[in-house]
Motif scaffolding. Structure first.
Motif, short mmCIF file in Angstrom:
data_model
loop_
_atom_site.label_atom_id
_atom_site.label_comp_id
_atom_site.label_asym_id
_atom_site.label_seq_id
_atom_site.Cartn_x
_atom_site.Cartn_y
_atom_site.Cartn_z
N TYR A 31 50.24 52.80 44.01
CA TYR A 31 48.94 52.78 43.32
C TYR A 31 48.87 51.56 42.42
CZ TYR A 31 45.54 54.29 39.76
OH TYR A 31 44.50 54.36 38.87
N PHE A 32 49.95 51.30 41.68
CA PHE A 32 50.00 50.16 40.76
C PHE A 32 49.81 48.85 41.51
CE2 PHE A 32 52.39 46.88 38.44
CZ PHE A 32 51.66 46.87 37.27
N GLU A 33 50.48 48.68 42.63
CA GLU A 33 50.35 47.46 43.42
C GLU A 33 48.93 47.29 43.95
OE1 GLU A 33 54.96 47.27 45.02
OE2 GLU A 33 53.47 48.44 46.13
N ARG A 34 48.33 48.39 44.37
CA ARG A 34 46.94 48.33 44.86
C ARG A 34 45.98 47.99 43.72
NH1 ARG A 34 48.77 53.08 47.49
NH2 ARG A 34 47.42 54.34 46.18
N LYS A 35 46.24 48.53 42.52
CA LYS A 35 45.41 48.20 41.34
C LYS A 35 45.50 46.72 41.02
CE LYS A 35 43.47 50.48 38.73
NZ LYS A 35 42.03 50.73 38.62
N LEU A 36 46.69 46.14 41.12
CA LEU A 36 46.84 44.71 40.84
C LEU A 36 45.99 43.87 41.78
CD1 LEU A 36 50.68 44.39 40.15
CD2 LEU A 36 48.82 44.29 38.48
N ILE A 37 45.93 44.27 43.04
CA ILE A 37 45.09 43.57 44.02
C ILE A 37 43.62 43.68 43.63
CG2 ILE A 37 44.30 43.58 46.43
CD1 ILE A 37 47.23 44.45 47.14
N GLU A 38 43.19 44.88 43.23
CA GLU A 38 41.80 45.07 42.78
C GLU A 38 41.49 44.18 41.59
OE1 GLU A 38 40.50 49.09 42.11
OE2 GLU A 38 41.74 49.82 43.76
N CYS A 39 42.42 44.09 40.66
CA CYS A 39 42.23 43.25 39.48
C CYS A 39 42.02 41.79 39.88
CB CYS A 39 43.42 43.36 38.53
SG CYS A 39 43.64 44.99 37.79
N GLU A 40 42.84 41.32 40.80
CA GLU A 40 42.71 39.93 41.27
C GLU A 40 41.38 39.72 41.98
OE1 GLU A 40 44.61 37.32 40.46
OE2 GLU A 40 45.63 38.80 39.21
N ASP A 41 40.91 40.71 42.74
CA ASP A 41 39.61 40.61 43.41
C ASP A 41 38.48 40.46 42.40
OD1 ASP A 41 40.85 40.81 45.88
OD2 ASP A 41 40.35 42.94 46.16
N TYR A 42 38.54 41.21 41.31
CA TYR A 42 37.53 41.10 40.26
C TYR A 42 37.57 39.72 39.61
CZ TYR A 42 35.49 45.74 40.02
OH TYR A 42 34.77 46.88 40.29
N LYS A 43 38.76 39.22 39.34
CA LYS A 43 38.89 37.89 38.73
C LYS A 43 38.31 36.82 39.64
CE LYS A 43 43.12 39.16 36.32
NZ LYS A 43 44.56 38.91 36.24
N LYS A 44 38.58 36.93 40.94
CA LYS A 44 38.05 35.96 41.90
C LYS A 44 36.53 36.03 41.96
CE LYS A 44 42.10 35.99 44.89
NZ LYS A 44 42.63 36.48 46.18
N ALA A 45 35.98 37.23 41.88
CA ALA A 45 34.51 37.41 41.97
C ALA A 45 33.79 36.71 40.82
CB ALA A 45 34.17 38.89 41.99
N PHE A 46 34.42 36.66 39.66
CA PHE A 46 33.79 36.05 38.49
C PHE A 46 34.18 34.58 38.29
CE2 PHE A 46 33.36 40.53 37.20
CZ PHE A 46 32.04 40.52 36.77
N LYS A 47 35.11 34.09 39.09
CA LYS A 47 35.61 32.73 38.92
C LYS A 47 34.48 31.70 38.96
CE LYS A 47 39.10 29.55 40.52
NZ LYS A 47 40.20 29.30 41.45
#
Length: 85
Positions: A31-47
């Protein structure tokens, strides 16, 4: 007031501590590893669209309050909250 600056956006990632190890050994990871991927996706979306102030993955009320204080002190314009349980 500088209206040409990028907005300051706080990203608050909320997770459930009891699920952090869930999925260990699976193809998709914990779950933690999947959450980290989600976090990176959000960061990329706002880049490029905002100055970002991302949090760690927050699992307790105290941690959320601490991040709220940080966002306030950094004078962010808004906070996007991403929560998955």
């Amino acid at each position: 007031m500088n209206i040409k600056r990028l907005p300051k956006i706080g990203l608050l990632f909320i997770g459930a501590e009891r699920f952090m190890e869930l999925g260990e050994g699976t193809k998709r990871g914990t779950y933690f590893e999947r959450k980290l991927i989600e976090c990176e996706d959000y960061k990329k979306a706002f880049k490029g669209q905002a100055e970002l102030f991302p949090s760690d993955i927050v699992c307790t009320r105290k941690a959320a309050e601490d991040w709220a204080d940080k966002f306030y002190n950094d004078k962010v314009d808004c906070v996007v909250i991403q929560a998955t349980l």
